[in-house]
Each structure stands twice: as structure tokens, then as C-alpha cells.
Motif scaffolding. Structure first.
Motif, PDB file in Angstrom:
ATOM      1  N   ALA A 295      18.542  -8.304  20.147  1.00 35.27           N
ATOM      2  CA  ALA A 295      19.565  -7.331  20.529  1.00 35.27           C
ATOM      3  C   ALA A 295      19.584  -6.136  19.582  1.00 35.27           C
ATOM      4  O   ALA A 295      19.633  -4.977  20.015  1.00 35.27           O
ATOM      5  CB  ALA A 295      20.935  -8.003  20.564  1.00 35.27           C
ATOM      6  N   ILE A 296      19.522  -6.403  18.278  1.00 32.40           N
ATOM      7  CA  ILE A 296      19.700  -5.323  17.303  1.00 32.40           C
ATOM      8  C   ILE A 296      18.505  -4.382  17.279  1.00 32.40           C
ATOM      9  O   ILE A 296      18.617  -3.224  16.837  1.00 32.40           O
ATOM     10  CB  ILE A 296      19.977  -5.901  15.896  1.00 32.40           C
ATOM     11  CG1 ILE A 296      20.799  -4.909  15.055  1.00 32.40           C
ATOM     12  CG2 ILE A 296      18.700  -6.298  15.183  1.00 32.40           C
ATOM     13  CD1 ILE A 296      22.200  -4.672  15.548  1.00 32.40           C
ATOM     14  N   SER A 297      17.385  -4.817  17.794  1.00 26.58           N
ATOM     15  CA  SER A 297      16.196  -3.949  17.794  1.00 26.58           C
ATOM     16  C   SER A 297      16.388  -2.711  18.664  1.00 26.58           C
ATOM     17  O   SER A 297      15.703  -1.701  18.483  1.00 26.58           O
ATOM     18  CB  SER A 297      14.960  -4.727  18.273  1.00 26.58           C
ATOM     19  OG  SER A 297      15.117  -5.132  19.625  1.00 26.58           O
ATOM     20  N   SER A 298      17.323  -2.745  19.598  1.00 23.83           N
ATOM     21  CA  SER A 298      17.573  -1.587  20.465  1.00 23.83           C
ATOM     22  C   SER A 298      18.796  -0.780  20.022  1.00 23.83           C
ATOM     23  O   SER A 298      19.193   0.176  20.693  1.00 23.83           O
ATOM     24  CB  SER A 298      17.761  -2.043  21.920  1.00 23.83           C
ATOM     25  OG  SER A 298      18.831  -2.959  22.032  1.00 23.83           O
ATOM     26  N   PHE A 299      19.380  -1.132  18.883  1.00 22.47           N
ATOM     27  CA  PHE A 299      20.551  -0.406  18.379  1.00 22.47           C
ATOM     28  C   PHE A 299      20.103   0.905  17.743  1.00 22.47           C
ATOM     29  O   PHE A 299      19.305   0.912  16.809  1.00 22.47           O
ATOM     30  CB  PHE A 299      21.309  -1.267  17.359  1.00 22.47           C
ATOM     31  CG  PHE A 299      22.516  -0.595  16.754  1.00 22.47           C
ATOM     32  CD1 PHE A 299      23.669  -0.438  17.492  1.00 22.47           C
ATOM     33  CD2 PHE A 299      22.471  -0.120  15.445  1.00 22.47           C
ATOM     34  CE1 PHE A 299      24.781   0.181  16.935  1.00 22.47           C
ATOM     35  CE2 PHE A 299      23.572   0.493  14.878  1.00 22.47           C
ATOM     36  CZ  PHE A 299      24.734   0.649  15.621  1.00 22.47           C
ATOM     37  N   THR A 300      20.623   2.015  18.236  1.00 20.68           N
ATOM     38  CA  THR A 300      20.165   3.330  17.770  1.00 20.68           C
ATOM     39  C   THR A 300      21.072   3.949  16.720  1.00 20.68           C
ATOM     40  O   THR A 300      20.779   5.039  16.217  1.00 20.68           O
ATOM     41  CB  THR A 300      20.049   4.303  18.954  1.00 20.68           C
ATOM     42  OG1 THR A 300      21.310   4.371  19.628  1.00 20.68           O
ATOM     43  CG2 THR A 300      18.970   3.851  19.926  1.00 20.68           C
ATOM     44  N   GLY A 301      22.172   3.278  16.391  1.00 22.03           N
ATOM     45  CA  GLY A 301      23.063   3.796  15.358  1.00 22.03           C
ATOM     46  C   GLY A 301      24.413   4.186  15.909  1.00 22.03           C
ATOM     47  O   GLY A 301      24.566   4.478  17.091  1.00 22.03           O
TER      48      GLY A 301
END
Length: 452
Positions: A295-301
Motif C-alpha cells: 500500500a505505502i509504495s503508492s503513497f505520493t506524500g
């Protein structure tokens, strides 16, 4: 339920008003001025006040509650009328607690990283299709509002800051949520208008730990020595979990979590620390590490946190909310560590009450040392507006302990100076909780001089 908001235009207040309106409550509100995007959002839901200003006739004995925002003064006529009639008055954090008594409450506290940690948790929960409520301090991509409160969600994720709850409730907001799971990301003195000494400030976190519910969990940054000392000395009957920077590597400007080499879209030690806090919260909510990493791999900030305004060749321009000393240093360090072959021009606007206080200014010592060119900007009108004695270039250089630091108090002069720099193989970092005197930062980023 009939609820009236005094100072409905605030960022948290208008979002809570919309959340309660969606829940079926009858919501009214007032304010002396409402800016965008609050105005449009309230209008969209039919709860924008018809007229600006305060009117004691808005307050009637049949109201179930009045929610009081920080923007109101203690002599506000609507507040005085509510007190006279005995209508129940809440601050918004108090009312959030009233709405979530039967939920699992996750409260993210600390001097820095709160919005990012909260955003990461929401991103992962969304990815996992979990049902949750939330309160966060910034508008996030994929979320219509900054507050969601429903009957069905079993858990709420709350960004809990340490500023005061309301004009008549001088307790810090995060004391009022009574967390079941709490995070403290670190402690760095702030809000000196309310907490005039570092010890005053630290005490608020000691109290916060005491508000965590019995058998609850505290997740804390063990790299922070003062915080670790406070946690170890606490007698609270809770589980205590420390965290540090996770194992990772940086390759060609991309950060990977180890050992699985999960590619991330965010970078910097501070963001990796935030990520570890979010991971531990998600573990407590039943989400395993493998799922968290996916999931966190697609978090852009989070919004305004190392937000990329423009990228051209070997030049990136970032906008960041950093304004306190700890945030300023962490953000500069992150960009330098990520792009080791590029120079860095770092520009901060001093804008908050604390940063414009001469007694506090020395807290910025050495914070910009890793920048190849350090620039401090203060809008000359800010001192007039806040009725403070203006700083000189010498004052700022001494406080930052940097004789090479440049100082501007005029936005046009700052823009002209930046426009003359050749940004070839050089990043630009623009940091402020204000707006650099109204500069169009996106336009500035697009039009930088980049000549090889």
C-alpha cells in the motif's frame, strides 16, 4: 440534532460542519470572514452563512450544542448568548470525542510529521478497503473533506495537535481525544505564545501520555532522547513501542525499503521515520507488514510536504510546509541526502508567531547549514501586522549562525534574485506556512534559469 458553529470558516471547523451535515444533523454557522476553499465547500452543502458577522439571534435555547472555533474571541456576542442560555458549548476536539466515544481512537501527536503519518495511515486503510473515520490537518488526494464522522466506522484516525482547543478551553487539543492508540513523533519546542518555556511544552506531552486509555498503546520515536526519557518515566499502564528509521537504500534518487526493496515515492529520513510510525499503527489495526508495504509504495506524500512543483533535467523545485526549526532541518537534510550530486538553494519564509519572536529565533541555529545557498524571507508587512520589531539581516545571520545567509523582506526582490540564478544541477526548496508575499511559486518554478 441542531448544531451551531461559531467561527465556522476555519479549516477544521468547516470540515466538521460538513461531516455532521452529511450525518443528517441540522447545521448552522457564523463567521466574520470566510476564505476559500471553506466558502465554496460550505456553499456546496447549503450551510454557508447568508451574511458575514456575528448575531446573537443565531443562538436559541433549543440548540443541542454550540461548537466554538479558535478564531472567535471570548467576548463574541454569540458565545455570550450561549453561555447566558446554558447551551452546551464544545471545542471541536471535545465534540470529536463525543462523536467517537464508542470507536477505537488513534491519535497522532508530536511536533512534526503528524499530517504525514496520519496521511500514510489513511492511505493504507483506504488501500485495504477498511471502514474508518478521520480528522486530518490538510486536504488529502482522494479525500473530499478533512473530517469524516459516521455511525458505522469502528475506528477514527485523528491528527492531534498540541495547540489550544478554543478561546475558553486552554487545554491542548490532543489531550481531549483520549486515545486508545497514540503516536508521538518527536518533541521540538513550538507555540511559544502559549508555552513560553521548553519545559512548559514538554509537560503537554507528559499529560498526553496520561490521557491514553488503560491498556492502550503508545508508539513513539525512540531516536528522540527527551521523548524517550518522558516515555520511560511514565507510569501509565499502556504498551510502549519505540521506532527508528527503517532499513533502506537510496539508488539514483529513489528510496527503497529493505529487505524487499519496496520502491517509495517519498524520501528523507524524516519521512522514513513517519512511515515506520504509520506501519506500527497499521500493525495494531491488524494490517501485516507485507500488505502495508504494498500500500505505502503508492503513497505520493501529504499536501505541501516536499511537493514537487517542477522537474527539469537535474533540477527539481519543491514546496514544503516546513517552518519550525526541526522541520526546516529535516527537510533540507532530506533533499541533500536524496540528491547528493546536486547543489541546493533553500529558502524559508519566517511567518509564524514563534519564528518571529527574537527570543525564539536562536532555535534556528545551524538548521540551514547543509544548503549550498541559504535564504531567509520575511514579508516586511508581517512585522507591522503582528506589531513586532523587524529583524535585520544581521539578526537573522546571528540566529541561524550563518554569515553567508541571504535575507529578503520584499517578495519582488526575492523573485528577481532567484530568477538570476542558474539552477543547472541545482534543486530549489521553498519552505513556508505562508505564501511568500503572494509569489506564484508554480510560475517561478517553471521559469527558472537552467543553463548547462
Amino acid at each position: 440534532m441542531r448544531i451551531h458553529f461559531i467561527a465556522i470558516g476555519g479549516s477544521a471547523m468547516h470540515n466538521l460542519a460538513i461531516a455532521l451535515h452529511k450525518k443528517g444533523y441540522q447545521v448552522t454557522g457564523s463567521d466574520d470572514v470566510i476564505f476559500e476553499p471553506s466558502s465554496s465547500r460550505l456553499a456546496k452543502h447549503g450551510i454557508l452563512p447568508a451574511q458575514m458577522g456575528w448575531n446573537e439571534n443565531n443562538i436559541t435555547a433549543d440548540l443541542d450544542a454550540v461548537i466554538l472555533g479558535m478564531h472567535a474571541l471570548t467576548d463574541n456576542p454569540e458565545l455570550l448568548k450561549a453561555q447566558e442560555l446554558g447551551v452546551k458549548i464544545y471545542s471541536y476536539p471535545e465534540y470529536i470525542y463525543e462523536q467517537t466515544r464508542n470507536k477505537l481512537r488513534v491519535v497522532i501527536g508530536g511536533s512534526h510529521g503528524k499530517t504525514t503519518i496520519t496521511s500514510m495511515i489513511l492511505h493504507v486503510l483506504n488501500y485495504c478497503n477498511k471502514d474508518f473515520d478521520y480528522l486530518v490537518g490538510a486536504q488529502l488526494a482522494g479525500f473530499d473533506t478533512m473530517v469524516k464522522v459516521t455511525e458505522s466506522a469502528p475506528v477514527i484516525i485523528i491528527e492531534g495537535d498540541e495547540y489550544l482547543a478554543s478561546p475558553i478551553d486552554r487545554r491542548p487539543k490532543f489531550h481531549l481525544y483520549k486515545a486508545n492508540i497514540a503516536v508521538i513523533s518527536g518533541i521540538a519546542w513550538d507555540h511559544i505564545n502559549v508555552f513560553p518555556t521548553y519545559q512548559d511544552y514538554i509537560t503537554q506531552f507528559e499529560i498526553f501520555i496520561g490521557t491514553i486509555q488503560a491498556d492502550g498503546t503508545l508508539i513513539y520515536c525512540s531516536a528522540d532522547k527527551d521523548l524517550t526519557s518522558i516515555v520511560q518515566q511514565s507510569s501509565a499502564q499502556i504498551k510502549k513501542i519505540g521506532y527508528e528509521i527503517p532499513q533502506h537504500e537510496v539508488n539514483k534518487g529513489i528510496t527503497y525499503l529493505l529487505p524487499d526493496r519496496t520502491e517509495l515515492k517519498v524520501f528523507g529520513d524524516h519521512n522514513l521515520m513517519n512511515l515506520n510510525a504509520a506501519r506500527l499503527v497499521c500493525n495494531e489495526l491488524g494490517i501485516e507488514n507485507d500488505t502495508f508495504n504494498l500500500a505505502i509504495s503508492s503513497f505520493t506524500g501529504a499536501s505541501k510536504r516536499l511537493e514537487l512543483l517542477n522537474s527539469s533535467g537535474e533540477t527539481n523545485v519543491y514546496k514544503d510546509f516546513a517552518h519550525s526549526p526541526s522541520k526546516l532541518k529535516a527537510t533540507i537534510d532530506a533533499v541533500k541526502a536524496q540528491f547528493t550530486t546536486r547543489k541546493l538553494v533553500a529558502c524559508i519564509e519566517l511567518h509564524t508567531f514563534s519564528s518571529l519572536n527574537k527570543n525564539f529565533l536562536a532555535q534556528y541555529a545551524h538548521t540551514m547549514n547543509k544548503a549550498d545557498l541559504a535564504i531567509v524571507y520575511i514579508d516586511e508587512k508581517t512585522f507591522v501586522h503582528k506589531k513586532l520589531e523587524p529583524f535585520t539581516k544581521y539578526d537573522v545571520q546571528v540566529a541561524f549562525n550563518n554569515d553567508d545567509l541571504l535575507f529578503f523582506d520584499n517578495s519582488a526582490s526575492l523573485q528577481a534574485y532567484l530568477s538570476d540564478i542558474n539552477f543547472y544541477q541545482t534543486n530549489l526548496l521553498l519552505m513556508s506556512s505562508g505564501n511568500f508575499g503572494g509569489l506564484d511559486l508554480a510560475k517561478l518554478a517553471r521559469e527558472l534559469n537552467i543553463l548547462s
